[in-house]
Design a protein around this motif. Sequence first.
Motif, PDB file in Angstrom:
ATOM      1  N   ARG A 140       9.228   0.859  18.250  1.00 18.67           N
ATOM      2  CA  ARG A 140       9.904  -0.564  17.331  1.00 18.67           C
ATOM      3  C   ARG A 140       8.969  -1.618  17.890  1.00 18.67           C
ATOM      4  NH1 ARG A 140      16.011  -1.019  17.556  1.00 18.67           N
ATOM      5  NH2 ARG A 140      15.753  -4.045  17.735  1.00 18.67           N
ATOM      6  N   VAL A 190      13.514  -3.682  24.422  1.00 22.60           N
ATOM      7  CA  VAL A 190      14.571  -4.707  23.368  1.00 22.60           C
ATOM      8  C   VAL A 190      15.762  -5.105  25.258  1.00 22.60           C
ATOM      9  CG1 VAL A 190      16.442  -5.344  22.084  1.00 22.60           C
ATOM     10  CG2 VAL A 190      14.666  -4.087  21.627  1.00 22.60           C
ATOM     11  N   LYS A 206      19.455  -3.643  25.597  1.00 20.47           N
ATOM     12  CA  LYS A 206      20.184  -3.284  25.349  1.00 20.47           C
ATOM     13  C   LYS A 206      19.632  -1.424  25.210  1.00 20.47           C
ATOM     14  CE  LYS A 206      17.330  -1.404  21.391  1.00 20.47           C
ATOM     15  NZ  LYS A 206      18.161  -0.484  20.762  1.00 20.47           N
ATOM     16  N   SER A 245      14.734  -1.223  14.291  1.00 20.69           N
ATOM     17  CA  SER A 245      16.936  -1.635  14.457  1.00 20.69           C
ATOM     18  C   SER A 245      17.981  -0.958  14.097  1.00 20.69           C
ATOM     19  CB  SER A 245      16.473  -2.909  14.540  1.00 20.69           C
ATOM     20  OG  SER A 245      16.418  -3.570  13.163  1.00 20.69           O
ATOM     21  N   GLY A 246      18.695  -0.741  14.889  1.00 14.70           N
ATOM     22  CA  GLY A 246      19.791   0.177  14.274  1.00 14.70           C
ATOM     23  C   GLY A 246      19.285   1.381  14.897  1.00 14.70           C
ATOM     24  N   ASP A 296      14.745   3.642  19.123  1.00 12.02           N
ATOM     25  CA  ASP A 296      13.291   2.891  19.595  1.00 12.02           C
ATOM     26  C   ASP A 296      12.205   3.417  20.063  1.00 12.02           C
ATOM     27  OD1 ASP A 296      14.443   0.154  20.949  1.00 12.02           O
ATOM     28  OD2 ASP A 296      16.093   1.472  20.630  1.00 12.02           O
ATOM     29  N   GLY A 339      22.260   5.140  17.621  1.00 16.04           N
ATOM     30  CA  GLY A 339      21.522   3.417  17.159  1.00 16.04           C
ATOM     31  C   GLY A 339      22.220   2.078  16.757  1.00 16.04           C
ATOM     32  N   ALA A 340      23.170   2.129  16.099  1.00  7.29           N
ATOM     33  CA  ALA A 340      23.856   1.264  16.321  1.00  7.29           C
ATOM     34  C   ALA A 340      24.780   0.785  17.267  1.00  7.29           C
ATOM     35  CB  ALA A 340      24.753   1.184  15.127  1.00  7.29           C
ATOM     36  N   GLU A 353      22.598  -0.908  19.596  1.00  9.36           N
ATOM     37  CA  GLU A 353      22.320  -2.120  18.597  1.00  9.36           C
ATOM     38  C   GLU A 353      23.199  -2.943  19.009  1.00  9.36           C
ATOM     39  OE1 GLU A 353      19.059  -2.092  17.034  1.00  9.36           O
ATOM     40  OE2 GLU A 353      19.353  -4.329  17.324  1.00  9.36           O
ATOM     41  N   GLU A 354      24.678  -2.856  18.960  1.00 10.40           N
ATOM     42  CA  GLU A 354      25.913  -3.480  19.310  1.00 10.40           C
ATOM     43  C   GLU A 354      26.419  -4.529  20.640  1.00 10.40           C
ATOM     44  OE1 GLU A 354      29.035  -2.457  16.983  1.00 10.40           O
ATOM     45  OE2 GLU A 354      30.178  -1.468  18.576  1.00 10.40           O
ATOM     46  N   VAL A 387      20.667  -1.055   9.184  1.00  6.69           N
ATOM     47  CA  VAL A 387      19.597  -0.497   9.888  1.00  6.69           C
ATOM     48  C   VAL A 387      18.895  -0.874   9.449  1.00  6.69           C
ATOM     49  CG1 VAL A 387      20.058   1.634   8.444  1.00  6.69           C
ATOM     50  CG2 VAL A 387      19.386   2.426  10.548  1.00  6.69           C
ATOM     51  N   THR A 394      14.689   0.737   9.601  1.00  9.11           N
ATOM     52  CA  THR A 394      13.860   2.127  10.034  1.00  9.11           C
ATOM     53  C   THR A 394      12.895   2.212   8.035  1.00  9.11           C
ATOM     54  OG1 THR A 394      14.867   3.988   8.936  1.00  9.11           O
ATOM     55  CG2 THR A 394      15.165   2.865  11.188  1.00  9.11           C
TER      56      THR A 394
END
Lengths: 336, 336
Positions: free
Chosen positions: A40, A45, A48, A69-70, A73, A165-166, A169-170, A327, A329
């Motif tokens: 990424r 990040v 995260k 993102s989502g 990485d 990934g989600a 991300e949260e 997401v 990508t």
Amino acid sequence: MASMKKLINDPATVVADALRGVAAAHPELRVDHDQRVVFRGDAPVRGKVGLISGGGSGHEPLHAGFVGSGMLDAACAGEIFTSPVPDQMVAATKGVDGGAGVLHIVKNYTGDVMNFEMAAEIVAADSGTEVIAVVTDDDVAVQDSLYTAGRRGVGVTVLVEKIAGAAAEEGQPLAEVAAVARKVNANGRSMGLALTSGTVPAAGRPTFDLPDGEMELGIGIHGEPGRRRVPIANAAEAAEMLVAPILADLDFSGGDGVLAFVNGMGATPLIELYVVFQEVNTLLAKAGVTIARSLVGPYITSLDMAGCSITLLKLDDELLRLWDAPVNTPALRWGA
Amino acid sequence: MASMKKLINDPATVVADALRGVAAAHPELRVDHDQRVVFRGDAPVRGKVGLISGGGSGHEPLHAGFVGSGMLDAACAGEIFTSPVPDQMVAATKGVDGGAGVLHIVKNYTGDVMNFEMAAEIVAADSGTEVIAVVTDDDVAVQDSLYTAGRRGVGVTVLVEKIAGAAAEEGQPLAEVAAVARKVNANGRSMGLALTSGTVPAAGRPTFDLPDGEMELGIGIHGEPGRRRVPIANAAEAAEMLVAPILADLDFSGGDGVLAFVNGMGATPLIELYVVFQEVNTLLAKAGVTIARSLVGPYITSLDMAGCSITLLKLDDELLRLWDAPVNTPALRWGA
């Protein structure tokens, strides 16, 4: 020998050339061409959990096409059908370490598992970064295989990368992101078939011989032997030969339904994948299984193999929410 | 005869079966199986210009994969490599008429152009709906062809559907949406090559014979003859054989750069398309042309043909803004 029909420069430079193409096409990513790691652009990040995956090349868009993102990485690209080396995974792990630990998503092939383990040990000794590895092993076709002890990791890997990934991300912590990844693997099953063999560029000829009029059930994504050769079947019969072993392996009925993923192996066009999807839909309806989400296209391929695989993932509220989350990508993009 | 290696049930039912698959996989769309038209689920959108396209099947995801907000309102599916009939276009036009007129996006093939014209006349007589047709003809390879007077419409069609779709979505009136569509076609050029022939299901054997060691430059998306057969070249040489005629046809330097679109013909895997993209990137840098946006993947295919096409679109502020606008279709999806 028949000449190989591929758009490449040299079998020795395919991976390096393709990574330069990825960098040129996706300026939002950062490609380390020495280590062959796609990051990424904003990695690491801070705060995260970092997600990395990787494996042999030849399965595109897996894994570099899922960096963003989502989702992942970073992704490590090995030579064609060859695990990346531990140094690549070390570079990826350090490069995505935002202080919350790193998840390694590993397809169950002996070389990949060993090299990711070595990388985790090196990183732990070097920097103390906490790493958890989750190994995918969703292929119901065979128990052990040419490059695997236990089941092979195939289509569910894409879904693990998206859903874990989600979760990362949260802002979920490493242990929970790993638990989500394990749940996806535990709730997912796959099986594939080949109509033709792919050709590894450095070999210059098809990996295996699959005569006219035959297809191979339970094929691996490196052309590893499957369950059996059968006469070419129509799409309805072929779908049943894949769906039946999947449904026999796990109860997919009830709950919040399934994510049905019909994947192309590289040389099978989309129109055929939709024909197969229709048959999967019919079979699942008969079995009392509801399709809640779908994915149709070439997402985990085997060079220029013709064929398809089917992955079913049993969903619950949490998995549905994380699947639907934004997401961004190269190969999966929505809501972002 | 060698058996055909395809995941289908019957050559006669491929299109109908695939459309049932599209309906099952994408419940947000509405499929009229009698007319073989795929609609946005919310069509007609009141006050918005409706966009329809269509053509022979076998080019998936074009066109049904581009139905959704920010792109097409409907797509008509003909038989494989055969224009839809006017009745289908009439049904589509009426079904997307939200009171602001309807744009027909038509690839320049004789049958398609004629049938879209007939449909527009029928609709005008029936309901008075205003229809404007924009014909794409971006293929620099040949002037006239097997099914075409003038240049063939190929890759730029995808970009017209996206960009004109965004203009319609933001509420532009029909004349302006049509003007944007014409600008994209005028600013776009394409050329393709084949490594192998595709196989039409009803024919059961490759459309043309392309010996080992040869490729065909300037091939059409139905396997129509191109410019010439040449020995298989490496990716750098192949990219140059496509990019040079494109750059010779239109000045792409300066301005806001180009959208560079490397398209797969159906059986060429993504890793090869990225190798080609890298070569396109190098060639454009040498020519002083900046890549501002990119698209890499199989978006306008020719069944299971191996090969690729390259499309360049000269961008300006307006086209950049409309390209970046949200889109939510099965095959292109971002920001929505």
